[in-house]
Design a protein around this motif. Structure first.
Motif, PDB file in Angstrom:
ATOM      1  N   ARG A  94      55.218 -65.307  -1.458  1.00  0.00           N
ATOM      2  CA  ARG A  94      55.145 -66.400  -2.505  1.00  0.00           C
ATOM      3  C   ARG A  94      56.446 -66.613  -3.524  1.00  0.00           C
ATOM      4  NH1 ARG A  94      50.032 -64.220  -5.791  1.00  0.00           N
ATOM      5  NH2 ARG A  94      51.688 -62.916  -6.769  1.00  0.00           N
ATOM      6  N   VAL A  95      57.012 -67.737  -2.830  1.00  0.00           N
ATOM      7  CA  VAL A  95      58.434 -68.111  -3.321  1.00  0.00           C
ATOM      8  C   VAL A  95      58.171 -69.306  -4.265  1.00  0.00           C
ATOM      9  CG1 VAL A  95      60.847 -68.735  -2.826  1.00  0.00           C
ATOM     10  CG2 VAL A  95      59.527 -67.342  -1.273  1.00  0.00           C
ATOM     11  N   SER A  96      58.620 -68.798  -5.562  1.00  0.00           N
ATOM     12  CA  SER A  96      58.778 -69.906  -6.502  1.00  0.00           C
ATOM     13  C   SER A  96      60.266 -70.093  -7.303  1.00  0.00           C
ATOM     14  CB  SER A  96      57.669 -69.600  -7.709  1.00  0.00           C
ATOM     15  OG  SER A  96      58.171 -68.368  -8.351  1.00  0.00           O
ATOM     16  N   ILE A  97      60.341 -71.309  -7.499  1.00  0.00           N
ATOM     17  CA  ILE A  97      61.781 -71.688  -8.359  1.00  0.00           C
ATOM     18  C   ILE A  97      61.756 -71.149  -9.716  1.00  0.00           C
ATOM     19  CG2 ILE A  97      63.288 -73.512  -8.577  1.00  0.00           C
ATOM     20  CD1 ILE A  97      61.821 -75.134  -6.671  1.00  0.00           C
ATOM     21  N   LYS A  98      62.717 -70.635 -10.200  1.00  0.00           N
ATOM     22  CA  LYS A  98      62.722 -70.047 -11.497  1.00  0.00           C
ATOM     23  C   LYS A  98      63.988 -70.718 -12.174  1.00  0.00           C
ATOM     24  CE  LYS A  98      59.306 -67.369 -11.193  1.00  0.00           C
ATOM     25  NZ  LYS A  98      58.065 -67.484 -12.108  1.00  0.00           N
ATOM     26  N   ALA A  99      65.008 -71.144 -11.581  1.00  0.00           N
ATOM     27  CA  ALA A  99      66.013 -71.886 -12.366  1.00  0.00           C
ATOM     28  C   ALA A  99      66.909 -72.849 -11.352  1.00  0.00           C
ATOM     29  CB  ALA A  99      66.998 -70.843 -12.957  1.00  0.00           C
ATOM     30  N   CYS A 100      68.031 -73.566 -11.766  1.00  0.00           N
ATOM     31  CA  CYS A 100      68.447 -74.334 -10.837  1.00  0.00           C
ATOM     32  C   CYS A 100      69.808 -74.668 -11.525  1.00  0.00           C
ATOM     33  CB  CYS A 100      67.713 -75.644 -10.337  1.00  0.00           C
ATOM     34  SG  CYS A 100      67.345 -76.758 -11.783  1.00  0.00           S
ATOM     35  N   ASP A 101      70.903 -74.815 -10.681  1.00  0.00           N
ATOM     36  CA  ASP A 101      72.025 -75.577 -11.172  1.00  0.00           C
ATOM     37  C   ASP A 101      71.990 -77.211 -10.758  1.00  0.00           C
ATOM     38  OD1 ASP A 101      74.883 -76.719 -11.200  1.00  0.00           O
ATOM     39  OD2 ASP A 101      75.559 -74.758 -11.934  1.00  0.00           O
ATOM     40  N   ALA A 102      71.795 -78.143 -11.780  1.00  0.00           N
ATOM     41  CA  ALA A 102      71.421 -79.210 -11.325  1.00  0.00           C
ATOM     42  C   ALA A 102      72.371 -80.044 -10.611  1.00  0.00           C
ATOM     43  CB  ALA A 102      70.851 -80.119 -12.360  1.00  0.00           C
ATOM     44  N   SER A 103      73.700 -79.734 -10.896  1.00  0.00           N
ATOM     45  CA  SER A 103      74.877 -80.180 -10.509  1.00  0.00           C
ATOM     46  C   SER A 103      75.387 -79.897  -9.111  1.00  0.00           C
ATOM     47  CB  SER A 103      75.936 -80.375 -11.410  1.00  0.00           C
ATOM     48  OG  SER A 103      75.361 -80.784 -12.630  1.00  0.00           O
ATOM     49  N   ILE A 145      61.011 -63.097 -19.356  1.00  0.00           N
ATOM     50  CA  ILE A 145      60.730 -64.108 -20.106  1.00  0.00           C
ATOM     51  C   ILE A 145      61.332 -65.516 -19.524  1.00  0.00           C
ATOM     52  CG2 ILE A 145      60.984 -65.076 -22.282  1.00  0.00           C
ATOM     53  CD1 ILE A 145      59.331 -62.834 -22.204  1.00  0.00           C
ATOM     54  N   ALA A 146      62.614 -65.270 -18.900  1.00  0.00           N
ATOM     55  CA  ALA A 146      62.993 -66.481 -18.672  1.00  0.00           C
ATOM     56  C   ALA A 146      64.338 -66.318 -17.742  1.00  0.00           C
ATOM     57  CB  ALA A 146      63.752 -67.366 -19.717  1.00  0.00           C
ATOM     58  N   ARG A 210      56.877 -72.615 -21.387  1.00  0.00           N
ATOM     59  CA  ARG A 210      56.474 -73.981 -20.705  1.00  0.00           C
ATOM     60  C   ARG A 210      57.832 -74.528 -20.486  1.00  0.00           C
ATOM     61  NH1 ARG A 210      56.611 -78.121 -24.546  1.00  0.00           N
ATOM     62  NH2 ARG A 210      56.538 -77.263 -26.754  1.00  0.00           N
ATOM     63  N   ASN A 211      58.677 -74.197 -21.199  1.00  0.00           N
ATOM     64  CA  ASN A 211      60.143 -74.860 -21.020  1.00  0.00           C
ATOM     65  C   ASN A 211      61.130 -73.770 -20.481  1.00  0.00           C
ATOM     66  OD1 ASN A 211      59.572 -77.527 -22.001  1.00  0.00           O
ATOM     67  ND2 ASN A 211      59.799 -76.625 -23.948  1.00  0.00           N
ATOM     68  N   ALA A 212      60.711 -73.124 -19.389  1.00  0.00           N
ATOM     69  CA  ALA A 212      61.415 -71.860 -18.845  1.00  0.00           C
ATOM     70  C   ALA A 212      62.772 -72.152 -18.407  1.00  0.00           C
ATOM     71  CB  ALA A 212      60.616 -70.912 -18.004  1.00  0.00           C
ATOM     72  N   ASN A 213      62.838 -73.107 -17.506  1.00  0.00           N
ATOM     73  CA  ASN A 213      63.944 -73.812 -16.836  1.00  0.00           C
ATOM     74  C   ASN A 213      64.894 -74.228 -18.046  1.00  0.00           C
ATOM     75  OD1 ASN A 213      65.712 -74.270 -14.808  1.00  0.00           O
ATOM     76  ND2 ASN A 213      65.295 -76.524 -14.804  1.00  0.00           N
ATOM     77  N   LEU A 221      73.560 -72.324 -21.428  1.00  0.00           N
ATOM     78  CA  LEU A 221      72.438 -72.673 -21.064  1.00  0.00           C
ATOM     79  C   LEU A 221      71.504 -72.794 -22.424  1.00  0.00           C
ATOM     80  CD1 LEU A 221      71.607 -69.722 -18.450  1.00  0.00           C
ATOM     81  CD2 LEU A 221      72.341 -72.217 -18.036  1.00  0.00           C
ATOM     82  N   HIS A 222      70.713 -73.578 -22.525  1.00  0.00           N
ATOM     83  CA  HIS A 222      69.719 -73.968 -23.653  1.00  0.00           C
ATOM     84  C   HIS A 222      68.247 -73.517 -23.490  1.00  0.00           C
ATOM     85  CE1 HIS A 222      73.699 -76.033 -23.974  1.00  0.00           C
ATOM     86  NE2 HIS A 222      73.655 -75.829 -25.373  1.00  0.00           N
ATOM     87  N   TRP A 223      67.407 -73.098 -24.242  1.00  0.00           N
ATOM     88  CA  TRP A 223      66.066 -73.023 -24.309  1.00  0.00           C
ATOM     89  C   TRP A 223      65.654 -73.505 -25.566  1.00  0.00           C
ATOM     90  CZ3 TRP A 223      68.889 -69.390 -21.557  1.00  0.00           C
ATOM     91  CH2 TRP A 223      68.430 -69.098 -20.427  1.00  0.00           C
ATOM     92  N   LEU A 224      64.428 -73.855 -25.586  1.00  0.00           N
ATOM     93  CA  LEU A 224      63.713 -74.270 -26.927  1.00  0.00           C
ATOM     94  C   LEU A 224      63.084 -73.112 -27.483  1.00  0.00           C
ATOM     95  CD1 LEU A 224      61.957 -77.775 -26.760  1.00  0.00           C
ATOM     96  CD2 LEU A 224      63.498 -77.188 -28.646  1.00  0.00           C
TER      97      LEU A 224
END
Length: 377
Positions: A94-103, A145-146, A210-213, A221-224
């Protein structure tokens, strides 16, 4: 001035043939160069000339299964066969994406296999080359948490991961605040986790799951948070800070994004019966001052991100599209993945993605290799 313009045109032309790492370095040297290289015209040329791909990974969970799909946001000719971008090459589970480096086209995934007594596997992968490596287990098993991921070097290739978890109440007695985060950093150079000092959040202030990424910008890195603050972590110094969003944006519809390489916040408002979405951008990556840069008339779709400084990606559960803010044109982005049919009860996550097809050294026990067919060269 004419000579400067001509020279800048030449520089931008050269950069359209250059890898993302070189473009990123040049963006730091000149504001106009930074602006030009975030335009959709440059993005299209760069993708074509560097054999790269740009788009979003979409993901939702349903009936204990995770479904993901990739959709391109520039052009829409998704490669077929062994060149198709997906997560099908990863280990079963059960693989899910948790974070990415968009560049840099690198994802952090978690394989939460439903087997009693088995800890989740943390996997770093590059989908375009079908490479992956399995990371060692984090030092703690606290409630997560994140997670955040950032590539901090291209030659040699190096990345870091931040894991934030909740300190249990029985260990939290010596802290005065209601919520304490446990921070761990993984460094691909040492291929090990390191626990940092705990982080005490202001009372009644929590990271929004809901804004975990997180949004990555200039080494941060920035989170709300639920009190409309921005939680900022610096990988260079392993330090953190808090600062507020722009004044008078106190609602629950705020969303962090990235625009022109900077951190932005999208807010919603109504004026005389018309709904608008405003984009504010952080003036300096080290500061806490914001400037208003865009106003968009809402059409009922959620802003997912900015593919360039003149194209915004919009989505709902029925689909995803790009909107050119200069000419007002929409382009529907087609999801070609089989069995990708989210219900109206599903929560969709969107992960921006930009990648070339060059192999990198991810390290680890898989040595950065998968058992699938080799990518194109």
């Amino acid at each position: 001035m004419a000579s400067f313009d001509m020279n800048l045109d030449m520089i931008v032309e050269i950069l359209s043939h250059s890898p993302a790492s070189v473009v990123g370095q040049c963006r730091l040297l000149n504001k106009e160069c930074n602006k030009r290289t975030y335009q959709s015209s440059f993005r299209n040329l760069s993708l074509l000339r560097t054999n790269s791909v740009s788009g979003y990974f979409l993901e939702y969970s349903e009936r204990l299964r995770v479904h993901s799909a990739f959709v391109k946001d520039f052009g829409n000719d998704v490669p077929r066969g062994s060149d198709e971008v997906s997560l099908d090459f990863l280990p079963p589970g059960r693989v899910s994406i948790k974070a990415c480096d968009a560049s840099h086209g690198v994802l952090l995934c978690v394989n939460d296999r439903p087997v009693k007594g088995r800890q989740p596997e943390y996997i770093v992968c590059k989908p375009t080359t079908k490479q992956y490596t399995i990371l060692p287990k984090p030092k703690t098993r606290y409630f997560e948490i994140a997670l955040g991921l950032m590539v901090i070097g291209s030659d040699p290739f190096r990345y870091k991961i931040l894991r934030l978890s909740q300190l249990p109440g029985y260990e939290n007695k010596r802290y005065n605040f209601s919520f304490t985060l446990v921070c761990e950093v993984f460094d691909s150079d040492s291929f090990a986790w390191k626990r940092l000092n705990n982080v005490e959040l202001p009372e009644d202030d929590l990271l929004l799951t809901r804004n975990a990424n997180p949004v990555a910008s200039y080494g941060f890195l920035h989170w709300l948070t639920n009190s409309n603050n921005v939680f900022r972590f610096c990988f260079k110094t392993n330090s953190l800070s808090f600062f507020p969003v722009p004044e008078n944006l106190g609602d629950n519809s705020l969303k962090l994004t990235r625009y022109d390489g900077k951190v932005g916040v999208i807010s919603s408002r109504s004026n005389e019966g018309v709904d608008y979405q405003d984009l504010w951008v952080l003036v300096s990556s080290f500061g806490d001052s914001w400037v208003h840069v865009k106003e968009l008339k809402s059409i009922g779709l959620e802003p997912v991100g900015f593919s360039s400084n003149d194209v915004v990606t919009l989505a709902d559960l029925d689909g995803i599209c790009s909107y050119n803010m200069n000419n007002g044109k929409f382009q529907k982005l087609h999801i070609r993945a089989p069995k990708f049919f989210p219900s109206y009860n599903s929560t969709m996550s969107y992960f921006p993605f930009y990648s070339d097809y060059e192999r990198v050294e991810l390290g680890g026990r898989s040595n950065g290799l998968s058992t699938t067919t080799s990518p194109k060269t």
